[in-house]
Design a protein around this motif. Structure first.
Motif, PDB file in Angstrom:
ATOM      1  N   ASN A  67       0.817  -1.206   0.000  1.00 32.61           N
ATOM      2  CA  ASN A  67       0.000   0.000   0.000  1.00 32.61           C
ATOM      3  C   ASN A  67       0.850   1.255   0.000  1.00 32.61           C
ATOM      4  OD1 ASN A  67      -2.634  -1.092  -0.165  1.00 32.61           O
ATOM      5  ND2 ASN A  67      -2.493  -1.768   1.961  1.00 32.61           N
ATOM      6  N   ASP A  68       2.029   1.200   0.614  1.00 30.40           N
ATOM      7  CA  ASP A  68       2.977   2.302   0.443  1.00 30.40           C
ATOM      8  C   ASP A  68       3.339   2.455  -1.032  1.00 30.40           C
ATOM      9  OD1 ASP A  68       2.998   2.658   3.154  1.00 30.40           O
ATOM     10  OD2 ASP A  68       5.155   2.377   3.401  1.00 30.40           O
ATOM     11  N   GLY A  69       3.510   1.319  -1.706  1.00 33.89           N
ATOM     12  CA  GLY A  69       3.825   1.360  -3.131  1.00 33.89           C
ATOM     13  C   GLY A  69       2.726   2.024  -3.934  1.00 33.89           C
ATOM     14  N   ILE A  70       1.479   1.732  -3.579  1.00 31.68           N
ATOM     15  CA  ILE A  70       0.358   2.371  -4.269  1.00 31.68           C
ATOM     16  C   ILE A  70       0.445   3.885  -4.128  1.00 31.68           C
ATOM     17  CG2 ILE A  70      -2.131   2.777  -4.042  1.00 31.68           C
ATOM     18  CD1 ILE A  70      -2.515  -0.223  -3.869  1.00 31.68           C
ATOM     19  N   ILE A  71       0.778   4.363  -2.935  1.00 36.37           N
ATOM     20  CA  ILE A  71       0.935   5.805  -2.728  1.00 36.37           C
ATOM     21  C   ILE A  71       2.033   6.353  -3.640  1.00 36.37           C
ATOM     22  CG2 ILE A  71       1.660   7.574  -1.073  1.00 36.37           C
ATOM     23  CD1 ILE A  71       0.462   5.799   1.149  1.00 36.37           C
ATOM     24  N   LYS A  72       3.180   5.680  -3.644  1.00 32.44           N
ATOM     25  CA  LYS A  72       4.313   6.166  -4.436  1.00 32.44           C
ATOM     26  C   LYS A  72       3.975   6.236  -5.923  1.00 32.44           C
ATOM     27  CE  LYS A  72       7.733   3.871  -1.445  1.00 32.44           C
ATOM     28  NZ  LYS A  72       8.770   2.805  -1.440  1.00 32.44           N
ATOM     29  N   PHE A  73       3.445   5.142  -6.446  1.00 32.56           N
ATOM     30  CA  PHE A  73       3.170   5.096  -7.884  1.00 32.56           C
ATOM     31  C   PHE A  73       2.058   6.072  -8.270  1.00 32.56           C
ATOM     32  CE2 PHE A  73       5.247   0.916  -7.384  1.00 32.56           C
ATOM     33  CZ  PHE A  73       6.210   1.031  -8.390  1.00 32.56           C
ATOM     34  N   ALA A  74       1.054   6.220  -7.403  1.00 34.24           N
ATOM     35  CA  ALA A  74      -0.040   7.141  -7.711  1.00 34.24           C
ATOM     36  C   ALA A  74       0.453   8.580  -7.761  1.00 34.24           C
ATOM     37  CB  ALA A  74      -1.156   6.990  -6.679  1.00 34.24           C
ATOM     38  N   ARG A  75       1.257   8.966  -6.787  1.00 34.19           N
ATOM     39  CA  ARG A  75       1.775  10.331  -6.786  1.00 34.19           C
ATOM     40  C   ARG A  75       2.730  10.566  -7.957  1.00 34.19           C
ATOM     41  NH1 ARG A  75       2.812  11.670  -0.304  1.00 34.19           N
ATOM     42  NH2 ARG A  75       0.744  12.583   0.064  1.00 34.19           N
ATOM     43  N   ALA A  76       3.544   9.579  -8.242  1.00 32.41           N
ATOM     44  CA  ALA A  76       4.501   9.745  -9.347  1.00 32.41           C
ATOM     45  C   ALA A  76       3.793   9.859 -10.686  1.00 32.41           C
ATOM     46  CB  ALA A  76       5.473   8.567  -9.365  1.00 32.41           C
ATOM     47  N   TYR A  77       2.780   9.027 -10.908  1.00 32.82           N
ATOM     48  CA  TYR A  77       2.084   9.009 -12.201  1.00 32.82           C
ATOM     49  C   TYR A  77       1.233  10.256 -12.411  1.00 32.82           C
ATOM     50  CZ  TYR A  77      -0.991   7.440 -15.971  1.00 32.82           C
ATOM     51  OH  TYR A  77      -1.694   7.347 -17.149  1.00 32.82           O
ATOM     52  N   THR A  78       0.520  10.664 -11.376  1.00 35.19           N
ATOM     53  CA  THR A  78      -0.399  11.797 -11.529  1.00 35.19           C
ATOM     54  C   THR A  78       0.279  13.144 -11.302  1.00 35.19           C
ATOM     55  OG1 THR A  78      -1.069  11.745  -9.203  1.00 35.19           O
ATOM     56  CG2 THR A  78      -2.342  10.377 -10.762  1.00 35.19           C
ATOM     57  N   LYS A  79       1.424  13.131 -10.618  1.00 36.77           N
ATOM     58  CA  LYS A  79       2.104  14.372 -10.208  1.00 36.77           C
ATOM     59  C   LYS A  79       1.198  15.204  -9.290  1.00 36.77           C
ATOM     60  CE  LYS A  79       5.718  13.600 -12.881  1.00 36.77           C
ATOM     61  NZ  LYS A  79       5.350  12.290 -13.436  1.00 36.77           N
ATOM     62  N   ARG A  80       0.391  14.503  -8.492  1.00 29.20           N
ATOM     63  CA  ARG A  80      -0.534  15.148  -7.562  1.00 29.20           C
ATOM     64  C   ARG A  80      -0.238  14.680  -6.134  1.00 29.20           C
ATOM     65  NH1 ARG A  80      -6.402  14.185 -10.533  1.00 29.20           N
ATOM     66  NH2 ARG A  80      -5.945  15.224 -12.522  1.00 29.20           N
ATOM     67  N   PRO A  81      -0.541  15.494  -5.113  1.00 29.13           N
ATOM     68  CA  PRO A  81      -0.161  15.139  -3.750  1.00 29.13           C
ATOM     69  C   PRO A  81      -1.206  14.426  -2.902  1.00 29.13           C
ATOM     70  CG  PRO A  81      -0.780  17.453  -3.821  1.00 29.13           C
ATOM     71  CD  PRO A  81      -0.899  16.921  -5.236  1.00 29.13           C
ATOM     72  N   TYR A  82      -2.500  14.679  -3.129  1.00 26.15           N
ATOM     73  CA  TYR A  82      -3.496  14.264  -2.144  1.00 26.15           C
ATOM     74  C   TYR A  82      -3.976  12.823  -2.337  1.00 26.15           C
ATOM     75  CZ  TYR A  82      -3.635  19.133  -0.746  1.00 26.15           C
ATOM     76  OH  TYR A  82      -3.297  20.379  -0.300  1.00 26.15           O
ATOM     77  N   LEU A  83      -4.298  12.194  -1.196  1.00 31.36           N
ATOM     78  CA  LEU A  83      -4.728  10.796  -1.148  1.00 31.36           C
ATOM     79  C   LEU A  83      -6.026  10.707  -0.361  1.00 31.36           C
ATOM     80  CD1 LEU A  83      -1.262   9.510   0.107  1.00 31.36           C
ATOM     81  CD2 LEU A  83      -1.983   9.594  -2.289  1.00 31.36           C
ATOM     82  N   VAL A  84      -6.956   9.884  -0.832  1.00 23.55           N
ATOM     83  CA  VAL A  84      -8.231   9.712  -0.146  1.00 23.55           C
ATOM     84  C   VAL A  84      -8.404   8.248   0.243  1.00 23.55           C
ATOM     85  CG1 VAL A  84     -10.749   9.865  -0.359  1.00 23.55           C
ATOM     86  CG2 VAL A  84      -9.293  11.652  -1.354  1.00 23.55           C
ATOM     87  N   SER A  85      -8.728   8.027   1.514  1.00 24.50           N
ATOM     88  CA  SER A  85      -9.028   6.677   2.000  1.00 24.50           C
ATOM     89  C   SER A  85     -10.299   6.757   2.846  1.00 24.50           C
ATOM     90  CB  SER A  85      -7.859   6.103   2.800  1.00 24.50           C
ATOM     91  OG  SER A  85      -7.603   6.891   3.959  1.00 24.50           O
ATOM     92  N   PHE A  86     -10.697   5.607   3.406  1.00 22.06           N
ATOM     93  CA  PHE A  86     -11.996   5.524   4.074  1.00 22.06           C
ATOM     94  C   PHE A  86     -11.856   5.209   5.565  1.00 22.06           C
ATOM     95  CE2 PHE A  86     -13.064   5.197  -0.317  1.00 22.06           C
ATOM     96  CZ  PHE A  86     -14.341   5.736  -0.429  1.00 22.06           C
ATOM     97  N   MET A  87     -12.749   5.768   6.350  1.00 20.70           N
ATOM     98  CA  MET A  87     -12.799   5.461   7.774  1.00 20.70           C
ATOM     99  C   MET A  87     -13.113   3.973   7.962  1.00 20.70           C
ATOM    100  SD  MET A  87     -14.883   8.797   9.122  1.00 20.70           S
ATOM    101  CE  MET A  87     -14.348  10.449   8.630  1.00 20.70           C
ATOM    102  N   GLY A  88     -12.476   3.378   8.948  1.00 18.83           N
ATOM    103  CA  GLY A  88     -12.640   1.949   9.179  1.00 18.83           C
ATOM    104  C   GLY A  88     -11.642   1.102   8.429  1.00 18.83           C
ATOM    105  N   ALA A  89     -10.822   1.736   7.588  1.00 12.22           N
ATOM    106  CA  ALA A  89      -9.867   0.978   6.768  1.00 12.22           C
ATOM    107  C   ALA A  89      -8.670   0.522   7.584  1.00 12.22           C
ATOM    108  CB  ALA A  89      -9.391   1.834   5.601  1.00 12.22           C
ATOM    109  N   TYR A  90      -8.163  -0.634   7.230  1.00 12.59           N
ATOM    110  CA  TYR A  90      -6.853  -1.072   7.716  1.00 12.59           C
ATOM    111  C   TYR A  90      -5.997  -1.373   6.489  1.00 12.59           C
ATOM    112  CZ  TYR A  90      -3.016  -3.472   9.947  1.00 12.59           C
ATOM    113  OH  TYR A  90      -1.762  -3.819  10.367  1.00 12.59           O
ATOM    114  N   HIS A  91      -4.998  -0.537   6.256  1.00 18.22           N
ATOM    115  CA  HIS A  91      -4.123  -0.709   5.101  1.00 18.22           C
ATOM    116  C   HIS A  91      -2.700  -1.098   5.501  1.00 18.22           C
ATOM    117  CE1 HIS A  91      -7.102   0.615   2.220  1.00 18.22           C
ATOM    118  NE2 HIS A  91      -7.294   1.730   2.886  1.00 18.22           N
TER     119      HIS A  91
END
Length: 447
Positions: A118-142
């Motif tokens: 899931n850290d990898g998902i953050i890295k690749f998403a930010r790198a690909y989109t060149k955007r900073p913000y991330l949205v997740s859900f309450m109750g999540a365990y990542h």
């Protein structure tokens, strides 16, 4: 072994093990396991209804997986894939990409746990989109690395005294269908929850600066809760209409657990990225982030590699694990036995007013224990139940203080499953009769 072996070893371990390193439930030391049964160091056997937190979908010590580990270990235990390829990992990469619920060209990157996937998902998403913000859900365990913990929202102890966490993470309410308002239709519930989802984007979160929306389509540690299909589809459509990547966490719920290969297949939606771990290598430390090739090519080495990730033994175990899931038709087995489990729990629900909602998706269930008068969560009764079930010879834990977690290995035999039902039914009956008491360490049990 002495009858005090569990207690003695745990006391010795406690002198060296940090409190943060274990969620306490039962005072046992697991010595061995076979299929859906584990044995402690005093020789007592238990039917495993937890599957090592859904990390052993193929059961304990499956002969095919054991053989693959032994044969590979005799040849090469480790040479870091950070620099050189190994045969099991090379073959597994192709096989896993082919299984991923994403069309077109796909690639993956290895990790050691669902957390770093899931850290990898953050890295690749930010790198690909060149955007900073991330949205997740309450109750999540990542996960429990800083990035994955920042996405999570299931326990205060995952934020207490360790902030600040990763910046740029926005959490929105998860649409738990058991929290519908009285008289509220599912359509109205979806409409209300989607409006709550959109509120940050309408008030303080620019969609054009958002890289990622990540969701567990069926939350695991959040209580085994499936979001309404219409809601998840609306979120995916919103993401793609704003250039935001849509990712799903399949660490707990993937690899046949829900009666499908992947939990997102219950929704007929295609993600851009997925994380997988836990049962991938039958519990050995191996994970992967899998995504569309153009996303996965947005970073260069060493942005997401680890010395031991994708090593020869763990990837050989994963190849054998996939063999077992396919050859023994465990995905269909999960769906079929899950129907039996659903019937059992619903029959018990009809008998006892302390059983609230019963959620079952394959061999993947959450059963709410509630106060009969208020219908609110009853953590005390829940702890009494899981402890009595343990005393009777099965391992079942609680989530969210009052949810029974039902996740047996997918290889569990029907005889073992029915024996587990008998144990649970006895515990329910004894609770109803007022026969159950709390263990002496009740205050230290559970999340």
């Amino acid at each position: 072994m002495s009858t005090n072996s569990n207690r003695k070893l745990l006391a010795e371990e406690a002198e060296a093990l940090a409190d943060a390193a274990r969620i306490n439930y039962f005072n046992i030391v697991i010595e061995s396991g076979q299929g859906a049964v584990v044995k402690d160091i005093e020789g007592k056997q238990y039917i495993d209804l937890l599957s090592s937190a859904s990390a052993t979908n193929t059961g304990h010590a499956h002969p095919h997986v054991v053989r693959a580990i032994q044969e590979q270990a005799a040849k090469l235990i480790q040479y870091t894939p950070a620099y050189f390829a190994n045969e099991p990992a090379a073959k597994l990469a192709q096989r896993l990409c082919a299984l991923a619920p994403i069309s077109g060209s796909k690639k993956l990157a290895w990790g050691n746990s669902g957390s770093d996937a899931n850290d990898g998902i953050i890295k690749f998403a930010r790198a690909y989109t060149k955007r900073p913000y991330l949205v997740s859900f309450m109750g999540a365990y990542h996960g429990s690395t800083y990035g994955s913990m920042s996405l999570s929202a299931v326990s205060l102890n995952m934020t207490r005294n360790i902030g600040p966490l990763l910046p740029g993470v926005i959490k929105v309410p998860y649409p738990d269908p058991w929290q519908r308002l009285k008289g509220e239709s599912e359509d109205d519930f979806v409409t209300r929850m989607f409006a709550e989802f959109k509120r940050p984007f309408e008030t303080f979160l620019p969609a054009e600066e958002t890289a990622l929306i990540i969701i567990e389509p069926i939350q695991g540690d959040g209580g085994i809760v499936k979001a309404p299909t219409a809601f998840v589809r609306k979120v995916a459509e919103f993401a793609h209409s704003h250039g935001i990547l849509f990712a799903v966490d399949e660490v707990n719920q993937g690899l046949g657990r829900t009666g499908k290969w992947w939990s997102i297949q219950h929704f007929d939606i295609e993600p851009d990225l997925i994380s997988v771990g836990k049962s991938l290598a039958s519990g050995l430390p191996l994970s992967a982030v899998i995504g569309r090739a153009e996303i996965m090519d947005s970073l260069g080495a060493p942005a997401h590699l680890f010395t031991t990730s994708g090593n020869p033994v763990t990837t050989a175990a994963a190849m054998a694990t996939l063999d077992v899931i396919e050859d023994e038709q465990l995905v269909q087995r999960s769906a079929d036995l899950g129907k039996e489990a659903k019937e059992f729990f619903e029959a018990e629900q009809a008998k006892y007013d302390f059983i609230g909602q019963c959620r079952m998706y394959g061999l993947d269930g959450g059963i709410d224990i509630v106060d009969p008068q208020t219908q609110k969560p009853d953590p005390v009764a829940t702890t009494k139940l899981i402890y009595r079930i343990f005393e009777l010879g099965a391992i079942m834990i609680s989530l969210k203080t009052n949810v029974l977690r039902f996740q047996p290995p997918l290889v569990i035999t029907e005889k073992q499953l029915h024996q587990a039902f008998k144990i649970i039914a006895q515990a329910f009956s004894e609770l109803d009769e007022g026969k159950l008491t709390l263990p002496h360490n009740a205050d230290n049990i559970g999340w």
